[in-house]
Design a protein around this motif. Structure first.
Motif, mmCIF file in Angstrom:
data_model
loop_
_atom_site.group_PDB
_atom_site.id
_atom_site.type_symbol
_atom_site.label_atom_id
_atom_site.label_comp_id
_atom_site.label_asym_id
_atom_site.label_seq_id
_atom_site.Cartn_x
_atom_site.Cartn_y
_atom_site.Cartn_z
ATOM 1 N N ARG A 6 32.257 31.833 72.340
ATOM 2 C CA ARG A 6 31.510 32.503 71.271
ATOM 3 C C ARG A 6 30.175 31.822 70.993
ATOM 4 O O ARG A 6 29.319 32.391 70.338
ATOM 5 C CB ARG A 6 32.331 32.522 69.975
ATOM 6 N N GLN A 7 30.054 30.555 71.367
ATOM 7 C CA GLN A 7 28.861 29.748 71.082
ATOM 8 C C GLN A 7 28.610 29.609 69.587
ATOM 9 O O GLN A 7 27.488 29.372 69.148
ATOM 10 C CB GLN A 7 27.628 30.368 71.748
ATOM 11 N N MET A 8 29.647 29.775 68.803
ATOM 12 C CA MET A 8 29.500 29.668 67.352
ATOM 13 C C MET A 8 29.342 28.205 66.919
ATOM 14 O O MET A 8 28.697 27.917 65.921
ATOM 15 C CB MET A 8 30.708 30.291 66.656
ATOM 16 N N THR A 55 23.484 23.616 64.748
ATOM 17 C CA THR A 55 22.022 23.590 64.680
ATOM 18 C C THR A 55 21.625 24.075 63.287
ATOM 19 O O THR A 55 21.034 25.134 63.118
ATOM 20 C CB THR A 55 21.403 24.497 65.757
ATOM 21 N N LYS A 108 17.984 24.919 74.830
ATOM 22 C CA LYS A 108 19.090 24.008 74.504
ATOM 23 C C LYS A 108 18.571 22.593 74.262
ATOM 24 O O LYS A 108 19.042 21.904 73.357
ATOM 25 C CB LYS A 108 20.108 23.982 75.641
ATOM 26 N N ILE A 160 19.393 28.862 65.633
ATOM 27 C CA ILE A 160 19.331 29.341 67.003
ATOM 28 C C ILE A 160 20.282 30.511 67.251
ATOM 29 O O ILE A 160 21.405 30.524 66.764
ATOM 30 C CB ILE A 160 19.626 28.172 67.990
ATOM 31 N N PRO A 186 22.084 31.630 70.322
ATOM 32 C CA PRO A 186 22.314 31.202 71.706
ATOM 33 C C PRO A 186 22.450 32.425 72.609
ATOM 34 O O PRO A 186 22.880 33.481 72.152
ATOM 35 C CB PRO A 186 23.654 30.450 71.648
ATOM 36 N N GLN A 187 22.082 32.257 73.868
ATOM 37 C CA GLN A 187 22.277 33.354 74.799
ATOM 38 C C GLN A 187 23.773 33.618 74.935
ATOM 39 O O GLN A 187 24.561 32.693 75.057
ATOM 40 C CB GLN A 187 21.696 32.991 76.164
ATOM 41 N N GLU A 188 24.130 34.884 74.896
ATOM 42 C CA GLU A 188 25.531 35.278 75.030
ATOM 43 C C GLU A 188 26.440 34.680 73.957
ATOM 44 O O GLU A 188 27.623 34.449 74.178
ATOM 45 C CB GLU A 188 26.053 34.946 76.427
ATOM 46 N N GLY A 189 25.859 34.405 72.809
ATOM 47 C CA GLY A 189 26.688 34.047 71.665
ATOM 48 C C GLY A 189 27.394 35.297 71.164
ATOM 49 O O GLY A 189 26.926 36.411 71.393
ATOM 50 N N LYS A 190 28.534 35.089 70.526
ATOM 51 C CA LYS A 190 29.261 36.236 69.980
ATOM 52 C C LYS A 190 29.775 35.870 68.591
ATOM 53 O O LYS A 190 30.151 34.724 68.358
ATOM 54 C CB LYS A 190 30.452 36.594 70.871
ATOM 55 N N PRO A 191 29.805 36.860 67.696
ATOM 56 C CA PRO A 191 30.292 36.552 66.343
ATOM 57 C C PRO A 191 31.804 36.328 66.323
ATOM 58 O O PRO A 191 32.494 36.560 67.306
ATOM 59 C CB PRO A 191 29.910 37.801 65.551
ATOM 60 N N PHE A 192 32.308 35.872 65.184
ATOM 61 C CA PHE A 192 33.752 35.721 64.992
ATOM 62 C C PHE A 192 34.412 37.095 65.047
ATOM 63 O O PHE A 192 33.880 38.057 64.506
ATOM 64 C CB PHE A 192 34.050 35.107 63.626
ATOM 65 N N TYR A 193 35.581 37.145 65.664
ATOM 66 C CA TYR A 193 36.323 38.396 65.777
ATOM 67 C C TYR A 193 36.551 39.085 64.441
ATOM 68 O O TYR A 193 36.377 40.280 64.288
ATOM 69 C CB TYR A 193 37.731 38.105 66.322
ATOM 70 N N LEU A 219 24.796 38.804 65.153
ATOM 71 C CA LEU A 219 24.439 37.417 65.455
ATOM 72 C C LEU A 219 22.969 37.141 65.131
ATOM 73 O O LEU A 219 22.631 36.142 64.497
ATOM 74 C CB LEU A 219 24.721 37.166 66.946
ATOM 75 N N MET A 270 22.390 37.072 61.312
ATOM 76 C CA MET A 270 22.814 35.869 60.575
ATOM 77 C C MET A 270 21.853 34.721 60.808
ATOM 78 O O MET A 270 21.610 33.914 59.919
ATOM 79 C CB MET A 270 24.274 35.492 60.892
ATOM 80 N N VAL A 271 21.262 34.659 61.981
ATOM 81 C CA VAL A 271 20.352 33.552 62.265
ATOM 82 C C VAL A 271 18.969 33.806 61.656
ATOM 83 O O VAL A 271 18.374 32.912 61.051
ATOM 84 C CB VAL A 271 20.281 33.312 63.786
#
Ligand SMILES: Nc1ncnc2c1ncn2[C@@H]1O[C@H](COP(=O)(O)OP(=O)(O)O)[C@@H](O)[C@H]1O
Ligand SMILES: [Mg+2]
Lengths: 254, 311
Positions: free
Chosen positions: A82-84, A90, B51, B84, B86-93, B148, B151-152
């Motif tokens: 998830r990169q959470m 950060t 990164k 940040i 991030p690339q291919e970040g995903k939120p919480f289910y 995502l 939120m950032v």
């Protein structure tokens, strides 16, 4: 950010990750009850009457130890898939606050099982309020120990696939092999110290002690026979795991 | 003051196959309050740079500063000022878009009231209002990505790193994101975003760097980059021509399984006629950033990407 805002952040993580996670996936709830219940059933069937309280205390510790497995899985998952973790660290949030928030979430997941086992314990071995408090203390220490170990392990993974086998090996050998579900007395006196190679033995002996069950001497290393020695050992191991995790933690991939 | 300064930044990844030189002595400065873009193909080194700049990855050598603070030496101070995607970040289910925004802001220290009002604003601006109470697991990939990004961006952090923020979004949603990014910059944030969408680089960023193979090949405005191409017209042939046949007309590049030639207006008719005689499809258009990129890098930005859009 001040200590207060960090503490508040820890509470928020526990709320949205742990409590909301639990409330919104009823199946997790069932799964969390099912494992300890099966163990309890197993114990009732096979354990000699006199050793049943050891088994129930074992169930309490088993639940605490498996928060470490959950911690390892969830931290690795939130970082790799998830990169959470990257999103949350950060930020003004301290890394240690993230870890604590995650550990508290895992504790939320295990509370149903803890309540169940503690309830059964009061039935099979009535304990007074001071013993109960001591037992809660051991529970919290064991949870911290398991969480720090779980987080430490989570930092090493590069893919999600590595997690399952490592988790099985580590947490099974922590909870099934050492005297968690059975009394330390079952281990021959001459090699009893070997059991203390597992951090979970410190926790289980403290818990046995707290619950007022008969304790077992460790002939070759008598310092491990005393509650004080066991407590110091447990705290020392926990602090070591946290320190190593914080030191090694791959906030920065190599 | 500069918001970001990198000097001779290098990163080698060690893998079983050998060493990958993802960044090679990169120098970079980004001014405070800029909306800066990294444009490059997959594998160019964009994510690696982000990164390192956000303190998530150690460089092999070189230095990088944010607001004059060394990122490696002052991680805590730097982290307080950044956010940040991030690339291919995903939120919480299990959390809804509103919860993502509010909880993230509160973890970063915002009060409940300000988190709520910022969430109201962002949900509206990102077109998430109809989904604000739907858990992310029930949302499409594009809506999860919007969550995502929302939120950032909601943090309004001093320095925002957005790694391919509009990946997988439909064109309408992308424009909504652009609007919010522009607004965030107007309010004082500095933004570094990576993209391999040329229109995004051209229409959104104020300045851009073209990255290829760990090197910065160009730094400046999109306009100035386009003006480097002296030809006026691009023709793309799906097949039927050899590079040698086309070379007399201008620069030739392989692109999307066919060939693109950049030429002058006067040669278009002739080439089109030949193509039609050979019963080959031909696509004619003005020189765009795409051709400028092709000229600079020698390869199409979509190369290595199976299924890249045939515009
Ligand atoms: N963890 C890693 N290990 C090995 N190689 C990597 C790793 N991450 C990226 N790379 C390689 O480094 C190069 C740059 O990658 P990246 O920074 O992700 O590029 P971009 O974001 O521009 O697509 C690529 O060749 C990629 O394969
Ligand atoms: Mg990338």
């Amino acid at each position: 950010m001040t200590w207060r805002t960090q503490a508040n952040a820890v509470g928020r993580i526990c709320w949205f990750n742990g409590i909301l996670g639990l409330l919104r996936s009823p199946l997790v709830f069932v799964a969390l009850f099912l494992t300890p219940l099966s163990f309890l059933f197993f114990l009732l069937v096979v354990a000699p009457r006199a050793e049943l309280p050891y088994g129930v205390v074992g169930g309490v510790l088993f639940s605490c130890l498996f928060t470490g497995s959950g911690m390892m899985n969830d931290c690795a998952y939130l970082r790799l898939e998830r990169q959470m973790q990257q999103v949350f660290i950060t930020s003004p949030l301290r890394p240690i606050s993230w870890v604590l928030g995650m550990a508290l979430s895992e504790l939320m997941f295990t509370i149903p099982a803890l309540v169940l086992f503690l309830g059964v314990l009061t039935l099979v071995k009535p304990i007074g309020p001071s013993s109960f408090l001591a037992l809660i203390g051991v529970i919290l220490l064991t949870w911290l120990l398991a969480s720090s170990l779980g987080f430490l392990l989570s930092t090493f993974f590069r893919t999600l696939r590595e997690i399952w086998p490592i988790g099985m090996v580590v947490f099974t050998s922590l909870s099934v092999l050492p005297p968690v579900f059975y009394p330390l007395a079952a281990v021959p006196a001459s090699i009893r110290w070997v059991a203390f190679l597992s951090p979970s033995t410190f926790a289980s002996q403290l818990a046995v002690n707290a619950a007022g069950l008969a304790t077992t001497p460790v002939p070759s290393l008598s310092v491990l026979s005393s509650a004080a020695g066991q407590l110091i050992g447990l705290v020392f191991l926990t602090l070591t795991f946290i320190a190593v995790a914080m030191w090694l933690a791959r906030w920065r991939e190599p | 003051m500069e918001a970001l300064t990198a000097r001779a930044l290098s990163k080698n990844y060690r893998t079983r196959q050998g060493t990958v030189n993802a960044l090679d002595r990169v120098d970079m400065t980004i001014g405070k309050g800029q909306l800066f873009g990294f444009l490059g193909r997959n594998g160019a080194g964009k994510t690696t740079f982000i990164k390192i700049a956000s303190g998530l990855l150690l460089p092999t050598s070189g230095t990088i500063q944010l607001f004059g603070l060394d990122v490696l030496g002052h991680p805590r101070e730097v982290r307080e000022r950044i956010a940040i995607v991030p690339q291919e970040g995903k939120p919480f289910y299990h959390l809804t878009p509103r919860e993502h925004i509010e909880e993230y802001l509160r973890v970063r220290g915002a009060s409940a009231e300000s988190a709520k009002s910022t969430a109201d604003e962002l949900l509206e601006a990102m077109g998430l209002v109809p989904y604000s109470h739907t858990p992310a697991m029930l949302l499409s990939g594009g809506l999860q990505q919007r969550t995502l990004v929302a939120m950032v961006l909601a943090t309004g952090a001093e320095f925002l790193f957005l790694d391919e923020p509009t990946l997988g979004m439909d064109p309408f949603a992308r424009r909504q994101v652009w609007e919010v990014v522009r607004r965030t910059v107007k309010r004082g944030s500095t933004v570094l975003l990576t993209t391999h969408y040329l229109d995004e680089a051209e229409q959104l960023t104020e300045e851009l760097a073209v990255i290829e193979g760990g090197h910065v090949l160009y730094k400046g405005t999109a306009e100035a980059l386009k003006s480097k191409v002296r030809r006026e017209v691009r023709l793309h042939f799906a097949g039927g021509f050899t590079a040698r046949e086309l070379e007399p007309y201008g620069e030739v590049y392989p692109e999307r399984g066919g060939l693109t030639v950049m030429t002058t207006r006067s040669r278009v008719e002739e080439l089109t006629r030949v193509a039609l005689e050979r019963r080959i499809g031909v696509n004619v258009g003005p020189v765009t950033l795409e051709e400028a990129f092709l000229t600079l890098v020698g390869r199409s930005i979509e190369e290595d990407e199976p299924g890249g859009a045939w515009a």
